[in-house]
Design a protein around this motif. Structure first.
Motif, PDB file in Angstrom:
ATOM      1  N   LEU A 198      18.530  10.999  31.915  1.00 41.91           N
ATOM      2  CA  LEU A 198      18.399  11.939  33.024  1.00 41.91           C
ATOM      3  C   LEU A 198      18.685  13.367  32.552  1.00 41.91           C
ATOM      4  O   LEU A 198      17.955  14.306  32.905  1.00 41.91           O
ATOM      5  CB  LEU A 198      19.348  11.556  34.156  1.00 41.91           C
ATOM      6  CG  LEU A 198      19.308  12.451  35.396  1.00 41.91           C
ATOM      7  CD1 LEU A 198      17.907  12.502  35.980  1.00 41.91           C
ATOM      8  CD2 LEU A 198      20.304  11.949  36.436  1.00 41.91           C
ATOM      9  N   GLU A 224      16.046  16.438  32.798  1.00 44.82           N
ATOM     10  CA  GLU A 224      16.393  17.653  33.526  1.00 44.82           C
ATOM     11  C   GLU A 224      16.276  18.875  32.613  1.00 44.82           C
ATOM     12  O   GLU A 224      15.803  19.944  33.043  1.00 44.82           O
ATOM     13  CB  GLU A 224      17.819  17.546  34.079  1.00 44.82           C
ATOM     14  CG  GLU A 224      18.014  16.492  35.161  1.00 44.82           C
ATOM     15  CD  GLU A 224      17.563  16.980  36.536  1.00 44.82           C
ATOM     16  OE1 GLU A 224      16.849  17.991  36.614  1.00 44.82           O
ATOM     17  OE2 GLU A 224      17.939  16.336  37.529  1.00 44.82           O
ATOM     18  N   ARG A 225      16.694  18.729  31.374  1.00 42.39           N
ATOM     19  CA  ARG A 225      16.609  19.841  30.429  1.00 42.39           C
ATOM     20  C   ARG A 225      15.147  20.197  30.149  1.00 42.39           C
ATOM     21  O   ARG A 225      14.776  21.381  30.156  1.00 42.39           O
ATOM     22  CB  ARG A 225      17.318  19.462  29.128  1.00 42.39           C
ATOM     23  CG  ARG A 225      17.360  20.588  28.094  1.00 42.39           C
ATOM     24  CD  ARG A 225      18.269  20.237  26.940  1.00 42.39           C
ATOM     25  NE  ARG A 225      17.862  19.027  26.238  1.00 42.39           N
ATOM     26  CZ  ARG A 225      18.490  17.847  26.331  1.00 42.39           C
ATOM     27  NH1 ARG A 225      19.569  17.734  27.090  1.00 42.39           N
ATOM     28  NH2 ARG A 225      18.065  16.797  25.650  1.00 42.39           N
ATOM     29  N   LEU A 251      12.611  19.637  32.084  1.00 43.45           N
ATOM     30  CA  LEU A 251      12.047  20.209  33.299  1.00 43.45           C
ATOM     31  C   LEU A 251      12.414  21.687  33.416  1.00 43.45           C
ATOM     32  O   LEU A 251      11.565  22.532  33.743  1.00 43.45           O
ATOM     33  CB  LEU A 251      12.549  19.443  34.525  1.00 43.45           C
ATOM     34  CG  LEU A 251      12.019  19.901  35.889  1.00 43.45           C
ATOM     35  CD1 LEU A 251      10.506  19.721  35.969  1.00 43.45           C
ATOM     36  CD2 LEU A 251      12.704  19.125  37.012  1.00 43.45           C
ATOM     37  N   ALA A 252      13.668  22.017  33.142  1.00 45.21           N
ATOM     38  CA  ALA A 252      14.121  23.409  33.219  1.00 45.21           C
ATOM     39  C   ALA A 252      13.406  24.286  32.192  1.00 45.21           C
ATOM     40  O   ALA A 252      13.152  25.472  32.446  1.00 45.21           O
ATOM     41  CB  ALA A 252      15.632  23.470  33.001  1.00 45.21           C
ATOM     42  N   ARG A 256       8.697  17.494  38.331  1.00 47.18           N
ATOM     43  CA  ARG A 256       9.943  17.090  38.981  1.00 47.18           C
ATOM     44  C   ARG A 256       9.978  15.620  39.366  1.00 47.18           C
ATOM     45  O   ARG A 256      11.053  15.077  39.628  1.00 47.18           O
ATOM     46  CB  ARG A 256      10.169  17.934  40.235  1.00 47.18           C
ATOM     47  CG  ARG A 256       9.141  17.692  41.336  1.00 47.18           C
ATOM     48  CD  ARG A 256       9.295  18.632  42.503  1.00 47.18           C
ATOM     49  NE  ARG A 256       8.327  18.306  43.552  1.00 47.18           N
ATOM     50  CZ  ARG A 256       8.654  18.040  44.801  1.00 47.18           C
ATOM     51  NH1 ARG A 256       9.912  18.060  45.177  1.00 47.18           N
ATOM     52  NH2 ARG A 256       7.716  17.763  45.690  1.00 47.18           N
ATOM     53  N   PRO A 299      12.684  13.208  36.980  1.00 46.77           N
ATOM     54  CA  PRO A 299      14.118  13.002  37.275  1.00 46.77           C
ATOM     55  C   PRO A 299      14.363  12.344  38.630  1.00 46.77           C
ATOM     56  O   PRO A 299      15.298  11.547  38.764  1.00 46.77           O
ATOM     57  CB  PRO A 299      14.707  14.414  37.223  1.00 46.77           C
ATOM     58  CG  PRO A 299      13.563  15.347  37.259  1.00 46.77           C
ATOM     59  CD  PRO A 299      12.398  14.625  36.691  1.00 46.77           C
ATOM     60  N   HIS A 300      13.529  12.643  39.637  1.00 48.37           N
ATOM     61  CA  HIS A 300      13.670  11.954  40.922  1.00 48.37           C
ATOM     62  C   HIS A 300      13.468  10.443  40.742  1.00 48.37           C
ATOM     63  O   HIS A 300      14.225   9.633  41.297  1.00 48.37           O
ATOM     64  CB  HIS A 300      12.646  12.486  41.927  1.00 48.37           C
ATOM     65  CG  HIS A 300      13.070  13.734  42.621  1.00 48.37           C
ATOM     66  ND1 HIS A 300      13.927  13.738  43.694  1.00 48.37           N
ATOM     67  CD2 HIS A 300      12.752  15.041  42.389  1.00 48.37           C
ATOM     68  CE1 HIS A 300      14.110  14.981  44.108  1.00 48.37           C
ATOM     69  NE2 HIS A 300      13.414  15.796  43.329  1.00 48.37           N
ATOM     70  N   ARG A 320      16.517   8.795  38.991  1.00 46.21           N
ATOM     71  CA  ARG A 320      17.663   8.599  39.878  1.00 46.21           C
ATOM     72  C   ARG A 320      17.377   7.503  40.911  1.00 46.21           C
ATOM     73  O   ARG A 320      18.277   6.734  41.273  1.00 46.21           O
ATOM     74  CB  ARG A 320      18.009   9.923  40.573  1.00 46.21           C
ATOM     75  CG  ARG A 320      18.649  10.953  39.651  1.00 46.21           C
ATOM     76  CD  ARG A 320      19.203  12.132  40.433  1.00 46.21           C
ATOM     77  NE  ARG A 320      18.137  12.927  41.024  1.00 46.21           N
ATOM     78  CZ  ARG A 320      17.612  14.014  40.482  1.00 46.21           C
ATOM     79  NH1 ARG A 320      18.033  14.431  39.293  1.00 46.21           N
ATOM     80  NH2 ARG A 320      16.672  14.689  41.100  1.00 46.21           N
TER      81      ARG A 320
END
Length: 437
Positions: free
Chosen positions: A335, A339-340, A342-343, A351, A354-355, A358
């Motif tokens: 995760l 997230e990294r 994606l940023a 997006r 990560p959704h 989770r």
């Protein structure tokens, strides 16, 4: 002058090498055993035949044999520079980009190449299918993009069994079921030793709810297809999906045990990973028994083959494995990495990844509300993961079960009604009944 089956010049003086290359291309496009041997025979007959090396490199890449793939395509680049037409040089350069994992550049190069040589099937094949450059581009419209591409090139190929297999499947995935199934059926009639066409037909049958017909097709045809065939396991996976639809979990599990588990399957690694993980997840989600060591076996396989994966479609299945095994450290690491990326703007699928990660973790923990909450804002973006409708449906299924188990019955009912409107499904009908309680 030697030519391939599509009338394109081949830079070899050996008629035997050219014949072996043509055979290798046809076998590869049909996903039929023997392509490797044919390309290697062409190389033996003419060691300087660049396109034969390129074909061999492509098979290495399909099986994720990265170093041999890079070495072999490197050899093809050197050879084609001194003995190759402009078309052959562009062909090798385009395949090189795909093999090196430079997806966006390969997509651009492929489209440019086809503008000049529309009948270069090996290059066009890079774009098509559930694992092609378009499917893994992160585009939400990749299904319609494949359909539009095939529509645009149909006149160039005519009644070609390979192109029609792809055109039919592209239409099916884009929602034109009747037309897609008709074209695929015609392709299969032209060449029955064509696993790609059988596979495309199974997708059409999945989409229109012809579960019994799909089961009969696999049963009648699979005996003539060697287990070493690239799509052998995946075709049986489709039969397992049909068994689950009918409520026959025992048959689905038997397909897993007898065909799909890593110790039994000889498919390309991405097929083995996705078929095993998604079928086990479906069985687990429906609270069906699975062998006690099944997840551990798949986890070991995944660790050995996908340690450095960055592909959203692979990530989905890797997280299924980690979530099912309650590998919290592994999930946290995956995760954080997503997230990294994606940023940094380095995650093509965006997006949803990560959704989805989770949500799968929450589902495995029995946190139905958490799972539904994570998937709700991205459930309409599933296409960005890549793969086919049938493969992505496992996330829809997870969402629907999470809604039902969390008590959000009206939302589950709406989703099931929409799916049942598109295609009949005994399983969706059973689930729909749960929303009336």
């Amino acid at each position: 002058m030697e030519e391939d089956r599509y009338g394109l010049q081949l830079s070899t003086a050996s008629a035997e090498a050219a014949a072996a290359y043509r055979e290798g291309i046809d076998l590869l496009l049909a996903f039929w055993p023997g392509a490797t041997a044919a390309f290697e025979r062409a190389i033996m007959l003419d060691p300087d035949f660049a396109l034969a090396h390129a074909g061999r490199a492509r098979i290495h890449a399909i099986y994720q044999q990265r170093e041999p793939a890079l070495q072999t395509i490197g050899r093809a680049r050197k050879l084609v520079a001194t003995r190759g037409t402009a078309r052959e040089q562009s062909h090798v350069a385009t395949l090189s980009l795909a093999i090196e994992g430079r997806g966006a550049e390969a997509l651009t190069a492929t489209l440019a190449h086809l503008a000049n040589w529309p009948r270069d099937a090996m290059v066009m094949a890079l774009l098509l299918g559930a694992f092609g450059l378009l499917a893994f581009s992160g585009r939400a419209d990749h299904d319609t993009a494949r359909r539009d591409l095939c529509d645009g090139f149909a006149a160039a190929y005519g009644e070609d069994w390979w192109f029609m297999s792809n055109h039919g499947w592209a239409l099916t995935e884009a929602g034109e079921l009747a037309k897609g199934r008709d074209i695929t059926t015609r392709a299969f009639a032209l060449r029955r030793n064509n696993a790609y066409a059988v596979h495309a037909l199974l997708h059409a049958m999945f989409e229109d709810g012809s579960v019994d017909e799909a089961d009969a097709l696999v049963t009648d045809w699979i005996g003539g297809y060697d287990r070493a065939g690239m799509l052998h396991g995946h075709i049986c996976w489709h039969q397992a999906l049909g068994a689950l639809d009918r409520g026959d979990a025992a048959k689905a599990l038997a397909v897993y045990t007898d065909v799909l588990r890593p110790a039994m399957d000889t498919a390309p690694p991405l097929n083995t990973l996705s078929d095993c993980a998604s079928l086990l997840w479906r069985l687990m989600a429906e609270e069906q028994p699975i062998p006690p060591d099944a997840w551990a076996e798949v986890s070991t396989y995944a660790h050995n083959r996908f340690a450095g994966s960055t592909l959203a479609f692979a990530e989905m299945h890797l997280v299924m494995i980690a979530a099912a095994m309650h590998d919290n450290a592994g999930l946290k690491g995956r995760l954080a990495a997503m997230e990294r990326r994606l940023a940094e703007g380095n995650l093509a699928a965006g997006r949803i990844v990560p959704h989805m990660l989770r949500a799968l973790r929450a589902f495995a923990e029995g946190n139905w509300r958490g799972c539904a909450r994570e998937l709700a804002p991205v459930i309409g973006d599933l296409a960005r993961i890549g793969g086919s409708h049938a493969q992505r449906a496992v996330i829809e299924d997870t969402y629907i079960l999470a809604l039902i188990r969390s008590g959000a019955l009206a939302q589950a009912r709406d989703m099931l009604d929409a799916r049942l409107h598109r295609r009949p499904s005994a399983r969706d009908t059973r689930w729909r009944a749960l929303t009336d309680t």
